[in-house]
Write a protein that holds these residues in place. Structure first.
Motif, PDB file in Angstrom:
ATOM      1  N   SER A   1      41.326  35.281  45.725  1.00 55.50           N
ATOM      2  CA  SER A   1      42.681  36.165  45.611  1.00 55.50           C
ATOM      3  C   SER A   1      42.039  37.614  45.059  1.00 55.50           C
ATOM      4  N   SER A   2      40.733  37.606  44.448  1.00 57.89           N
ATOM      5  CA  SER A   2      40.040  38.922  44.423  1.00 57.89           C
ATOM      6  C   SER A   2      39.446  39.774  45.493  1.00 57.89           C
ATOM      7  N   ALA A   3      39.945  40.508  45.676  1.00 62.47           N
ATOM      8  CA  ALA A   3      39.075  41.515  46.975  1.00 62.47           C
ATOM      9  C   ALA A   3      37.891  41.477  46.434  1.00 62.47           C
ATOM     10  N   GLN A   4      37.395  42.043  45.347  1.00 64.51           N
ATOM     11  CA  GLN A   4      36.022  42.140  44.812  1.00 64.51           C
ATOM     12  C   GLN A   4      35.205  40.867  45.210  1.00 64.51           C
ATOM     13  N   VAL A   5      35.774  39.893  44.933  1.00 67.34           N
ATOM     14  CA  VAL A   5      34.977  38.636  45.283  1.00 67.34           C
ATOM     15  C   VAL A   5      34.933  38.428  46.835  1.00 67.34           C
ATOM     16  N   ARG A   6      35.997  38.762  47.639  1.00 66.64           N
ATOM     17  CA  ARG A   6      35.981  38.603  48.800  1.00 66.64           C
ATOM     18  C   ARG A   6      34.935  39.504  49.695  1.00 66.64           C
ATOM     19  N   ILE A   7      35.044  40.772  49.170  1.00 68.18           N
ATOM     20  CA  ILE A   7      33.967  41.701  49.766  1.00 68.18           C
ATOM     21  C   ILE A   7      32.577  41.369  49.462  1.00 68.18           C
ATOM     22  N   ASN A   8      32.327  40.968  48.184  1.00 71.14           N
ATOM     23  CA  ASN A   8      30.862  40.321  47.825  1.00 71.14           C
ATOM     24  C   ASN A   8      30.589  39.139  48.948  1.00 71.14           C
ATOM     25  N   ALA A   9      31.333  38.142  49.005  1.00 72.13           N
ATOM     26  CA  ALA A   9      31.285  37.085  50.021  1.00 72.13           C
ATOM     27  C   ALA A   9      30.826  37.475  51.415  1.00 72.13           C
ATOM     28  N   ALA A  10      31.799  38.658  51.768  1.00 73.38           N
ATOM     29  CA  ALA A  10      31.692  38.857  53.283  1.00 73.38           C
ATOM     30  C   ALA A  10      30.547  39.716  53.519  1.00 73.38           C
ATOM     31  N   THR A  11      30.117  40.509  52.706  1.00 68.91           N
ATOM     32  CA  THR A  11      28.780  41.138  52.959  1.00 68.91           C
ATOM     33  C   THR A  11      27.767  40.109  52.733  1.00 68.91           C
ATOM     34  N   ALA A  12      27.752  39.169  51.803  1.00 69.13           N
ATOM     35  CA  ALA A  12      26.507  38.172  51.686  1.00 69.13           C
ATOM     36  C   ALA A  12      26.466  37.341  52.925  1.00 69.13           C
ATOM     37  N   THR A  13      27.658  37.084  53.544  1.00 69.21           N
ATOM     38  CA  THR A  13      27.634  36.006  54.663  1.00 69.21           C
ATOM     39  C   THR A  13      27.537  36.761  56.141  1.00 69.21           C
ATOM     40  N   LEU A  14      27.517  38.006  56.300  1.00 69.29           N
ATOM     41  CA  LEU A  14      27.398  38.692  57.429  1.00 69.29           C
ATOM     42  C   LEU A  14      26.223  38.057  58.321  1.00 69.29           C
ATOM     43  N   ALA A  15      25.170  37.978  57.719  1.00 68.59           N
ATOM     44  CA  ALA A  15      24.077  37.113  58.563  1.00 68.59           C
ATOM     45  C   ALA A  15      24.298  35.799  58.987  1.00 68.59           C
ATOM     46  N   VAL A  16      24.941  35.021  58.381  1.00 64.44           N
ATOM     47  CA  VAL A  16      25.122  33.585  58.748  1.00 64.44           C
ATOM     48  C   VAL A  16      26.484  33.439  59.448  1.00 64.44           C
ATOM     49  N   SER A  17      27.418  34.177  59.127  1.00 65.59           N
ATOM     50  CA  SER A  17      28.834  34.141  59.674  1.00 65.59           C
ATOM     51  C   SER A  17      29.285  35.283  60.232  1.00 65.59           C
TER      52      SER A  17
ATOM     53  N   GLU B   1      26.472  24.762  44.009  1.00 65.98           N
ATOM     54  CA  GLU B   1      27.767  25.002  43.790  1.00 65.98           C
ATOM     55  C   GLU B   1      27.750  25.739  42.430  1.00 65.98           C
ATOM     56  N   GLY B   2      26.917  25.699  41.502  1.00 68.10           N
ATOM     57  CA  GLY B   2      26.754  26.593  40.250  1.00 68.10           C
ATOM     58  C   GLY B   2      26.506  27.947  40.576  1.00 68.10           C
ATOM     59  N   LEU B   3      25.661  28.226  41.698  1.00 63.64           N
ATOM     60  CA  LEU B   3      25.699  29.554  42.271  1.00 63.64           C
ATOM     61  C   LEU B   3      26.838  30.206  42.722  1.00 63.64           C
ATOM     62  N   VAL B   4      27.519  29.477  43.380  1.00 63.83           N
ATOM     63  CA  VAL B   4      28.667  30.007  44.046  1.00 63.83           C
ATOM     64  C   VAL B   4      29.709  30.306  42.887  1.00 63.83           C
ATOM     65  N   GLU B   5      29.938  29.407  42.049  1.00 57.32           N
ATOM     66  CA  GLU B   5      30.691  29.717  40.666  1.00 57.32           C
ATOM     67  C   GLU B   5      30.164  30.995  39.845  1.00 57.32           C
ATOM     68  N   ARG B   6      28.987  30.982  39.822  1.00 61.86           N
ATOM     69  CA  ARG B   6      28.434  32.162  39.137  1.00 61.86           C
ATOM     70  C   ARG B   6      28.802  33.564  39.775  1.00 61.86           C
ATOM     71  N   PHE B   7      28.863  33.280  41.066  1.00 54.17           N
ATOM     72  CA  PHE B   7      28.982  34.570  42.102  1.00 54.17           C
ATOM     73  C   PHE B   7      30.407  35.095  41.949  1.00 54.17           C
ATOM     74  N   THR B   8      31.355  34.132  42.025  1.00 56.20           N
ATOM     75  CA  THR B   8      32.603  34.174  41.801  1.00 56.20           C
ATOM     76  C   THR B   8      32.920  34.975  40.487  1.00 56.20           C
ATOM     77  N   MET B   9      32.520  34.457  39.376  1.00 56.27           N
ATOM     78  CA  MET B   9      32.516  35.041  38.058  1.00 56.27           C
ATOM     79  C   MET B   9      32.313  36.542  37.839  1.00 56.27           C
ATOM     80  N   LEU B  10      31.085  36.646  38.507  1.00 49.70           N
ATOM     81  CA  LEU B  10      30.523  38.050  38.545  1.00 49.70           C
ATOM     82  C   LEU B  10      31.297  38.985  39.300  1.00 49.70           C
ATOM     83  N   GLY B  11      32.112  38.449  40.620  1.00 50.49           N
ATOM     84  CA  GLY B  11      32.901  39.476  41.328  1.00 50.49           C
ATOM     85  C   GLY B  11      34.108  39.608  40.324  1.00 50.49           C
ATOM     86  N   LEU B  12      34.548  38.904  39.508  1.00 52.62           N
ATOM     87  CA  LEU B  12      35.764  38.973  38.773  1.00 52.62           C
ATOM     88  C   LEU B  12      35.540  40.014  37.694  1.00 52.62           C
ATOM     89  N   SER B  13      34.254  39.858  37.287  1.00 48.69           N
ATOM     90  CA  SER B  13      33.902  40.677  36.245  1.00 48.69           C
ATOM     91  C   SER B  13      33.705  42.182  36.548  1.00 48.69           C
TER      92      SER B  13
END
Length: 123
Positions: free
Chosen positions: A69-85, A12-24
């Motif tokens: 809501s952030s397209a950057q967070v979404r593209i980061n997440a989409a790219t990161a999850t291509l192998a698992v989903s 959960e902490g990693l997901v939170e940090r991932f989100t904050m980095l995308g917003l940054s």
């Protein structure tokens, strides 16, 4: 953030940090600060790798960010999850394109093209 620090975070902490980095990264785009964006990208990638290494490959925890809501967070997440989903990740990339969310739409289009042409294989 060092690998040691990442090891100490919960999923959960990693997901939170991932989100904050995308917003940054969004801020870096607005500021036209490529160096900042690239530093943040390396941190996003380190979190993705940490999640991948966790028992059972925990990158699926990022799927909740495909509707952020952030397209950057979404593209980061989409790219990161291509192998698992792959279906959900590809749908998120397509949605960014269809909604004309630039500059992320250009990156999403490039990623889908690379996948379709076999130039990129998620692992």
């Amino acid at each position: 953030m060092t690998t040691l620090n990442l090891n100490s975070l919960t999923v959960e902490g990693l997901v939170e940090r991932f989100t904050m980095l995308g917003l940054s990264q969004d801020d870096a785009i607005d500021e036209d600060d490529n160096a900042k964006f690239n530093r943040l990208y390396r941190q996003v990638n380190a979190i993705e790798n940490e999640l991948k290494l966790r028992e059972g490959d925990q990158r699926n925890a990022l799927l909740s960010l495909l509707d952020h809501s952030s397209a950057q967070v979404r593209i980061n997440a989409a790219t990161a999850t291509l192998a698992v989903s792959p279906d959900a990740a590809r749908a998120a990339l397509k949605k960014i394109i269809d909604q004309g969310e630039f500059p992320q739409a250009a990156d999403a289009r490039g990623m889908l093209r690379a996948l379709d042409e076999g130039r990129y294989t998620p692992s």
